[in-house]
Design a protein around this motif. Structure first.
Motif, PDB file in Angstrom:
ATOM      1  N   VAL A 175     -11.883  -6.202   3.285  1.00  0.00           N
ATOM      2  CA  VAL A 175     -10.701  -6.935   2.807  1.00  0.00           C
ATOM      3  C   VAL A 175     -10.470  -8.103   3.760  1.00  0.00           C
ATOM      4  CG1 VAL A 175      -8.197  -6.804   2.461  1.00  0.00           C
ATOM      5  CG2 VAL A 175      -9.666  -4.931   1.668  1.00  0.00           C
ATOM      6  N   ASP A 180       0.816  -1.226   0.000  1.00  0.00           N
ATOM      7  CA  ASP A 180       0.000   0.000   0.000  1.00  0.00           C
ATOM      8  C   ASP A 180       0.846   1.272   0.000  1.00  0.00           C
ATOM      9  OD1 ASP A 180       0.881  -0.235   2.630  1.00  0.00           O
ATOM     10  OD2 ASP A 180      -0.987   0.534   3.484  1.00  0.00           O
ATOM     11  N   ASN A 204      -3.241   0.117 -12.157  1.00  0.00           N
ATOM     12  CA  ASN A 204      -4.137  -1.019 -11.928  1.00  0.00           C
ATOM     13  C   ASN A 204      -3.292  -2.284 -11.733  1.00  0.00           C
ATOM     14  OD1 ASN A 204      -6.764   0.322 -12.301  1.00  0.00           O
ATOM     15  ND2 ASN A 204      -5.949   0.722 -14.346  1.00  0.00           N
ATOM     16  N   VAL A 254      -5.048  -9.783  -0.879  1.00  0.00           N
ATOM     17  CA  VAL A 254      -6.330 -10.075  -0.253  1.00  0.00           C
ATOM     18  C   VAL A 254      -6.519 -11.592  -0.216  1.00  0.00           C
ATOM     19  CG1 VAL A 254      -7.347  -7.880  -1.000  1.00  0.00           C
ATOM     20  CG2 VAL A 254      -7.602  -9.885  -2.453  1.00  0.00           C
ATOM     21  N   PHE A 296      -1.875   3.088  -6.067  1.00  0.00           N
ATOM     22  CA  PHE A 296      -3.305   3.243  -6.336  1.00  0.00           C
ATOM     23  C   PHE A 296      -3.587   4.105  -7.572  1.00  0.00           C
ATOM     24  CE2 PHE A 296      -2.852   2.435  -1.728  1.00  0.00           C
ATOM     25  CZ  PHE A 296      -3.412   1.161  -1.731  1.00  0.00           C
ATOM     26  N   ALA A 328      -5.364  -7.419  -5.410  1.00  0.00           N
ATOM     27  CA  ALA A 328      -6.141  -6.302  -5.965  1.00  0.00           C
ATOM     28  C   ALA A 328      -5.486  -5.093  -5.316  1.00  0.00           C
ATOM     29  CB  ALA A 328      -7.614  -6.420  -5.604  1.00  0.00           C
ATOM     30  N   TYR A 329      -4.451  -4.609  -5.943  1.00  0.00           N
ATOM     31  CA  TYR A 329      -3.546  -3.609  -5.367  1.00  0.00           C
ATOM     32  C   TYR A 329      -2.785  -4.258  -4.207  1.00  0.00           C
ATOM     33  CZ  TYR A 329      -6.830  -0.786  -7.988  1.00  0.00           C
ATOM     34  OH  TYR A 329      -7.628  -0.305  -8.982  1.00  0.00           O
ATOM     35  N   GLN A 330      -3.476  -4.484  -3.107  1.00  0.00           N
ATOM     36  CA  GLN A 330      -2.864  -5.140  -1.954  1.00  0.00           C
ATOM     37  C   GLN A 330      -3.187  -6.638  -2.010  1.00  0.00           C
ATOM     38  OE1 GLN A 330      -4.331  -1.444   0.802  1.00  0.00           O
ATOM     39  NE2 GLN A 330      -3.651  -3.241   1.897  1.00  0.00           N
TER      40      GLN A 330
END
Lengths: 319, 71
Positions: free
Chosen positions: A223, A107, A116, A309, A113, A305-307
């Protein structure tokens, strides 16, 4: 789609840009080309969940692409390296240093962010000992157990890329808030409604079903952090808990398959350019042989999903 | 869409919820940073980051922008 080794080889040799998921043994035999790969033997195919060490799940992309590898020290550049209008698929070997680094710090990476970033954690067949989770860079046909391999895709400016998740879990609002003093993939103590106690005791005393994840409150989005094991009072997770996040145990769900399909029915018009789904959804939901209506792709050992999960279906749309 | 530092501070200290996944994740990170250090320079950096995000993605977050407009 699921393909034979021979058909996959032909596609690689035709010069296509490919994302390939399959068993370590098959991935290591594929020829050099413009592809990235990751190990798993679990798939969501169009006709249902499948376990196979003979087939490969191949996704073709018609976009400009670049492929890069990242060590734990380099992975912080993953989003900065991504195209402005595109998406990047990162494949990271389970339990590697780069997995842990990404899980803890993604993050805070530059541009995380603003780009993508999706992907997955590669794994093994849980019933076959001796396998090693790998990520493969097809350009040099090299398999790594200590590096992430990332396919950066550049999408035309008139297209809009969306990163989406399907999370069938939500916080059980009637259960207490759980917080942690420290970030980590494991915890002994936690705070339950601000009262310090051992997490394993809380789980035992309240007969918590550890197939249900902890759900972190991310300003309206949930999340998940999945439970991995409880041994000698140490509770381990498939992704780190964070000290600044408020968690609750997930609300119970009835029928996994039904819950998934009911969520996916609402997305029937979505066309995923890429999708992956969690091994725990596959196992706990008994999805082998059962049809999930959309979003075919690899079954994975952590989703990005970015980070990082957990217990989540991640998909990308390009409209 | 542009937010002032004052609006961003309200956002960082508030309990608003949003649909857009990456905006929510970004906001949670910035809230943590601002909780650790509530200095004007951190607020300025948070404002720059949020405005940069909105410049790029506001078309994909119409519902969320309506919430932000009320700050």
């Amino acid at each position: 789609m699921l393909m034979s080794f021979q058909d996959t080889t032909k596609l690689i040799e035709s010069g296509k840009t490919l994302h390939i998921a399959g068993t370590e043994n098959l991935l290591k035999k594929l020829p050099k080309g413009k592809w990235v790969g990751g190990s798993t033997e679990y798939f969501m195919a169009k006709d249902g969940g499948k376990v196979s060490n003979e087939l490969l799940f191949v996704t073709e992309f018609a976009y400009e692409a670049s492929i890069k590898t990242y060590s734990a020290a380099e992975i912080e550049n993953v989003a900065a390296d991504a195209y402005d209008n595109g998406f990047s698929i990162a494949i990271i070997p389970f339990d590697s240093a780069v997995h842990k680094e990404y899980a803890h710090n993604a993050d805070g990476y530059k541009d995380m962010f603003m780009k993508n970033i999706v992907g997955w954690i590669s794994g093994v067949n849980l019933g076959v000992p001796g396998q090693i989770p790998i990520a493969v860079c097809g350009l040099c046909a090299t398999a790594f157990n200590d590096k992430a391999v990332v396919l950066h895709l550049n999408v035309p400016k008139n297209k809009i890329v969306g990163v989406n998740i399907v999370n069938i879990f939500a916080q059980d609002e009637s259960s207490p808030v759980i917080t942690f003093a420290q970030d980590g993939f494991s915890a002994i103590k936690c705070f339950v409604d601000e009262k310090e106690m051992e997490l394993s005791d809380y789980i035992a005393q309240n007969k918590i079903d550890t197939k249900l994840p902890l759900v972190g409150d991310y300003a309206g989005n949930g999340v998940n952090i999945s439970f991995k094991s409880i041994e000698n009072g140490v509770v381990s997770f498939y992704a780190p808990v964070f000290s600044h996040i408020k968690y609750r145990i997930a609300k119970s769900i009835g029928d996994y398959e039904q819950e998934f399909n009911s969520r996916l029915a609402k997305l029937k018009d979505a066309k995923a350019a890429f999708a992956c789904n969690c091994i725990l959804n596959f196992l706990y939901g008994g999805l082998e042989g059962k049809q999930i209506d959309a979003f075919a792709g690899p079954i994975t050992f952590g989703e990005i999903a970015y980070q990082l999960v957990n217990q989540t279906l991640v998909y990308v749309t390009v409209d | 869409m542009h937010l002032t530092a004052q609006q961003v501070e309200k956002l960082l200290l508030g309990t608003q919820t949003f649909d857009h996944l990456s905006f929510s994740m970004l906001l949670v990170r910035l809230k943590m940073l601002y909780m650790k250090d509530s200095s004007p320079s951190v607020l300025q950096n948070c404002t720059k980051e949020i405005c940069g995000f909105l410049d790029k993605f506001q078309n994909a977050m119409i519902t969320d922008c309506a919430i932000l407009a009320k700050l």
